[in-house]
Design an enzyme around this catalytic site. Structure first.
Site, mmCIF file in Angstrom:
data_model
loop_
_atom_site.group_PDB
_atom_site.id
_atom_site.type_symbol
_atom_site.label_atom_id
_atom_site.label_comp_id
_atom_site.label_asym_id
_atom_site.label_seq_id
_atom_site.Cartn_x
_atom_site.Cartn_y
_atom_site.Cartn_z
ATOM 1 N N ARG A 123 0.847 -1.201 0.000
ATOM 2 C CA ARG A 123 0.000 0.000 0.000
ATOM 3 C C ARG A 123 0.874 1.240 0.000
ATOM 4 N NH1 ARG A 123 -2.679 1.120 4.425
ATOM 5 N NH2 ARG A 123 -4.180 2.451 3.382
ATOM 6 N N LYS A 189 4.094 -7.610 11.397
ATOM 7 C CA LYS A 189 3.199 -7.818 10.251
ATOM 8 C C LYS A 189 3.315 -9.224 9.664
ATOM 9 C CE LYS A 189 1.757 -5.415 6.123
ATOM 10 N NZ LYS A 189 1.316 -4.105 5.702
ATOM 11 N N ARG A 325 -0.966 4.941 12.716
ATOM 12 C CA ARG A 325 0.182 4.549 13.555
ATOM 13 C C ARG A 325 -0.287 4.405 14.992
ATOM 14 N NH1 ARG A 325 4.580 6.556 10.293
ATOM 15 N NH2 ARG A 325 4.009 5.419 8.417
HETATM 16 C C1 BTN Z 1 0.497 -3.850 2.216
HETATM 17 O O1 BTN Z 1 0.333 -4.274 3.363
HETATM 18 O O2 BTN Z 1 1.155 -2.823 2.007
HETATM 19 C C2 BTN Z 1 -0.123 -4.604 1.073
HETATM 20 C C3 BTN Z 1 0.767 -5.715 0.564
HETATM 21 C C4 BTN Z 1 0.160 -6.534 -0.569
HETATM 22 C C5 BTN Z 1 1.152 -7.521 -1.165
HETATM 23 C C6 BTN Z 1 0.499 -8.439 -2.158
HETATM 24 S S1 BTN Z 1 1.566 -9.774 -2.639
HETATM 25 C C7 BTN Z 1 0.464 -10.228 -3.903
HETATM 26 C C8 BTN Z 1 -0.061 -8.946 -4.514
HETATM 27 N N1 BTN Z 1 0.812 -8.476 -5.567
HETATM 28 C C9 BTN Z 1 1.401 -7.320 -5.256
HETATM 29 O O3 BTN Z 1 2.212 -6.708 -5.988
HETATM 30 N N2 BTN Z 1 1.002 -6.905 -4.045
HETATM 31 C C10 BTN Z 1 0.039 -7.830 -3.464
#
Ligand code: BTN
Length: 332
Positions: A123, A189, A325
């Site tokens: 994100r 996480k 946060r």
């Molecule tokens: C986050 O917490 O910032 C979101 C992470 C999301 C990761 C997943 S892995 C599969 C899919 N493909 C990506 O490029 N991102 C999501």
């Protein structure tokens, strides 16, 4: 990844020693041909041990994703959409792959898994670390007969599917959710979710739901993972089987998407509240232009985050570019 390299990884995935000669025979290569292939392993995040008179081995072995081992877990019936599952050795990003497919205006639900992502997205423009054959990186292209504005709680519902998956898989450790969709254990996480909408046509909203679940984040030499991360392996007494875990996760995701399609976020709101790690806590809400301080007051019926400021007024935030946060010290 070439077919020969994949075959060599497949032979070595049992974690046992194999001599160069034996491997060469199986693949129709010389010992030096095998040695050359082994030189490519580090680029795939695979650590290989090489010992004179014993040969090569991948300590602890590795599991590769296999469709036949995942499909038996997909028991959720009836499926509301036609489903196509695709598994790749490597992709820049499973979300980007499906966003491209969505442009072709398919009406199929496509599930895409990759063993490695070279540009995994998190994100708010962050990268998602995606080493080969360690974790789960998956995306689902799903078509909702809804307006985009009705999907605001979707990523929260998806985070509940991840929590449920861990429970079904036998993880007893308590996990919680930090709005909008971080799955945390002990403030570390475990999983992240990235929902991207690909466009609306004839009141169908196509969305790409990406899930990254950390299974075995330890790096190739077995060094510990950074403190802010957790993985399923550290919460499990037995070796985690990525095919089984992927199967359970996909089944839960399909269930969740079906319920969300039929009932919307209201079906998930109470359950989400029971995993909310932020409610009642002192937090900062970071938007691209400002920082707001206050106390987390849960979510509203659409899944928006509620913050109570020092005057007692409630402010709501939608997930887009916002980050919450938690203050480690409530006095700060
Ligand atoms: C986050 O917490 O910032 C979101 C992470 C999301 C990761 C997943 S892995 C599969 C899919 N493909 C990506 O490029 N991102 C999501």
């Amino acid at each position: 990844m070439t077919t020969t390299l994949k075959k060599l990884i497949t032979l070595l995935r049992d974690g046992e020693f194999h001599s160069g000669e034996q491997l060469g025979k199986s693949l129709g290569l010389t010992r030096s041909g095998i040695w050359k292939l082994i030189q490519q392993f580090p680029a795939w995040d695979i650590f290989v041990e090489s010992i004179t008179n014993k040969g090569y081995r991948i300590p602890q072995g590795l599991t590769l994703l296999e469709k036949e081992k995942i499909l038996p877990f997909l028991t959720h019936h009836p499926l509301p959409q036609k489903i196509d599952i695709q598994i790749f050795d490597t992709l820049p990003s499973t979300n980007d792959y499906l966003l491209n497919i969505a442009k072709e205006k398919t009406d199929k639900c496509v599930i895409c898994l990759a063993e490695k992502q070279t540009s995994g997205k998190g994100r708010r423009g962050r990268t998602w670390t995606s080493p080969f054959a360690k974790n789960i990186y998956l995306s689902i292209l799903w078509h909702f007969p809804k307006d985009a504005c009705e999907l605001s709680g979707l990523s929260l519902a998806i985070s509940l599917a991840v929590v449920e998956t861990l429970k079904i898989y036998g993880i007893k450790h308590p996990v919680g959710l930090k709005w909008p969709n971080d799955v945390l254990w002990n403030n570390q996480k475990l999983a992240g979710i990235l929902v991207e909408l690909s466009g609306e046509t004839h009141s169908i909203c196509s969305s790409v739901i990406g899930v990254g679940l950390n299974v075995n984040m330890s790096n190739t030499k077995g060094e510990p993972i950074p403190a802010e991360w957790a993985d399923v392996q550290m919460l499990s007494d037995n070796p985690v089987n990525r095919n089984e875990l992927t199967g359970v996760l996909l089944n839960e995701l399909i269930k969740t998407l079906t319920v969300f399609q039929n009932q919307g976020f209201s079906a998930f709101i109470e359950k989400w509240k029971s995993f909310d790690l932020v409610a009642g806590k002192q937090v900062s809400v970071l938007t691209p232009t400002a920082v707001f301080q206050g106390i987390g007051r849960g979510i509203d019926e659409r899944g928006l985050f509620l913050l109570e400021d020092e005057t007692g007024a409630l402010k709501s935030f939608s997930s887009g570019e916002v980050s919450v946060r938690l203050h480690p010290n409530p006095l700060l």
